[in-house]
Design a protein around this motif. Sequence first.
Motif, PDB file in Angstrom:
ATOM      1  N   VAL A 126      46.016  41.070  44.696  1.00 24.19           N
ATOM      2  CA  VAL A 126      46.198  40.308  43.274  1.00 24.19           C
ATOM      3  C   VAL A 126      45.008  39.328  43.353  1.00 24.19           C
ATOM      4  CG1 VAL A 126      47.613  38.439  42.835  1.00 24.19           C
ATOM      5  CG2 VAL A 126      48.689  40.490  43.598  1.00 24.19           C
ATOM      6  N   PRO A 127      44.681  39.060  41.940  1.00 24.31           N
ATOM      7  CA  PRO A 127      43.295  38.197  41.923  1.00 24.31           C
ATOM      8  C   PRO A 127      43.666  36.768  42.545  1.00 24.31           C
ATOM      9  CG  PRO A 127      43.849  39.328  39.707  1.00 24.31           C
ATOM     10  CD  PRO A 127      44.965  39.769  40.778  1.00 24.31           C
ATOM     11  N   LEU A 128      42.532  36.161  43.257  1.00 27.04           N
ATOM     12  CA  LEU A 128      42.465  35.107  43.815  1.00 27.04           C
ATOM     13  C   LEU A 128      43.126  33.880  43.160  1.00 27.04           C
ATOM     14  CD1 LEU A 128      41.695  32.976  46.096  1.00 27.04           C
ATOM     15  CD2 LEU A 128      39.603  32.788  44.804  1.00 27.04           C
ATOM     16  N   ARG A 129      43.017  33.731  41.759  1.00 26.21           N
ATOM     17  CA  ARG A 129      43.500  32.597  41.139  1.00 26.21           C
ATOM     18  C   ARG A 129      45.326  32.735  41.084  1.00 26.21           C
ATOM     19  NH1 ARG A 129      41.591  29.328  37.370  1.00 26.21           N
ATOM     20  NH2 ARG A 129      39.408  30.676  36.995  1.00 26.21           N
ATOM     21  N   GLU A 130      45.600  33.757  40.982  1.00 27.12           N
ATOM     22  CA  GLU A 130      47.193  34.157  41.205  1.00 27.12           C
ATOM     23  C   GLU A 130      47.626  34.072  42.511  1.00 27.12           C
ATOM     24  OE1 GLU A 130      49.206  36.429  37.938  1.00 27.12           O
ATOM     25  OE2 GLU A 130      47.299  37.246  37.661  1.00 27.12           O
ATOM     26  N   ARG A 131      46.846  34.385  43.577  1.00 23.65           N
ATOM     27  CA  ARG A 131      47.126  34.245  44.964  1.00 23.65           C
ATOM     28  C   ARG A 131      47.366  32.849  45.408  1.00 23.65           C
ATOM     29  NH1 ARG A 131      42.970  37.838  46.157  1.00 23.65           N
ATOM     30  NH2 ARG A 131      42.201  36.393  47.447  1.00 23.65           N
ATOM     31  N   LYS A 132      46.417  31.934  44.804  1.00 28.24           N
ATOM     32  CA  LYS A 132      46.690  30.387  44.640  1.00 28.24           C
ATOM     33  C   LYS A 132      47.854  29.881  44.058  1.00 28.24           C
ATOM     34  CE  LYS A 132      43.409  27.675  45.658  1.00 28.24           C
ATOM     35  NZ  LYS A 132      42.074  27.086  45.543  1.00 28.24           N
TER      36      LYS A 132
END
Length: 335
Positions: free
Chosen positions: A149-155
């Motif tokens: 999952v892209p970092l922005r959405e993991r955050k």
Amino acid sequence: MTKARIKYVLSADSWAKARKAPMPYTFEPMLATLHREPFSDDAWLYERKFDGIRLLVFRDGDHVELYTRNGKARNGHFPELVALMAAQPGERFVLDGEVVAFEGDTTCFSRLQQRAGISDPAEARASGIKIYFYVFDSPWMEDYDIRRVPLRERKQVIREVLDYSGDLRFTPHRNGDGAAFLAEAREKGWEGIIAKKAESAYRNGRSKRWLKLKVEAGQELVIGGYTDPEGSRTGIGALLVGYYEGDALRYAGRVGTGFTDAELARLKETLSTIEQAEPAFADPPDATDIHWVTPERVADIRFTEWTPDGRLRHPAYLGERDDKDAREVVREDRA
């Protein structure tokens, strides 16, 4: 926390990248690569670089484990974090973050080190040094591997599903303007910033999708020896430090400032137990006043620059680190 909650936070494309998988109980964390030049790019996120200790948190029901990035257990050292994680609403997760202590508004590794050396939970709690945990990523959450999952959405996931009412902190980020953020870091006395590709997956090991930009030069170095104190000084005089280049330990210089009296005494007691007859350096300095030691301990050193002949200019000792293996230490501006 449920599968539905995570699915609600993620976009449809990102949810398709999550996969059901057993909970990992150990893994190699993602590591940043040193980068010299400030840059601004809307495809990157920029976070504050904390001067603390990287920890991986594993919670499975009532069971919580804290590990350093090189796999050392730290439940006894930071019992407050164990309790903090056990009280979180989600029952099964893996978090990546950093434990810190503050001096004023700035994270202070030397202050944290006073806690990090205490392994008895009761003594650690009674130390009077308050700690916080800044979480910045999660590779696994409630039965799902979300590394792709892209970092922005993991955050977004960790921001939505964790409770930040106590001493757990979400690591905020700046979008795009990295150069201005690094200038702000310099102004506020921070160690630096971390630049992360917003769409990056979580990869094990060192990556150029995470970059560290430091306000001052500095890195971990291996302790290969020490000298006796002179004058009124006690404990040790200076540390001899270096880094690995392949299988060879290269000498980088002497470090004689940055120590408290208590730390000088502790280092003398510790290093005297690992002395050896011959230097571990492939290119040892020509001197007779040196106690050589087994190259197994790592120190955090700040300095102004590397000299043309590969020596540290104006080095200062910040503290000893046990969260990094000595054989992993390389000269960062060449990594």
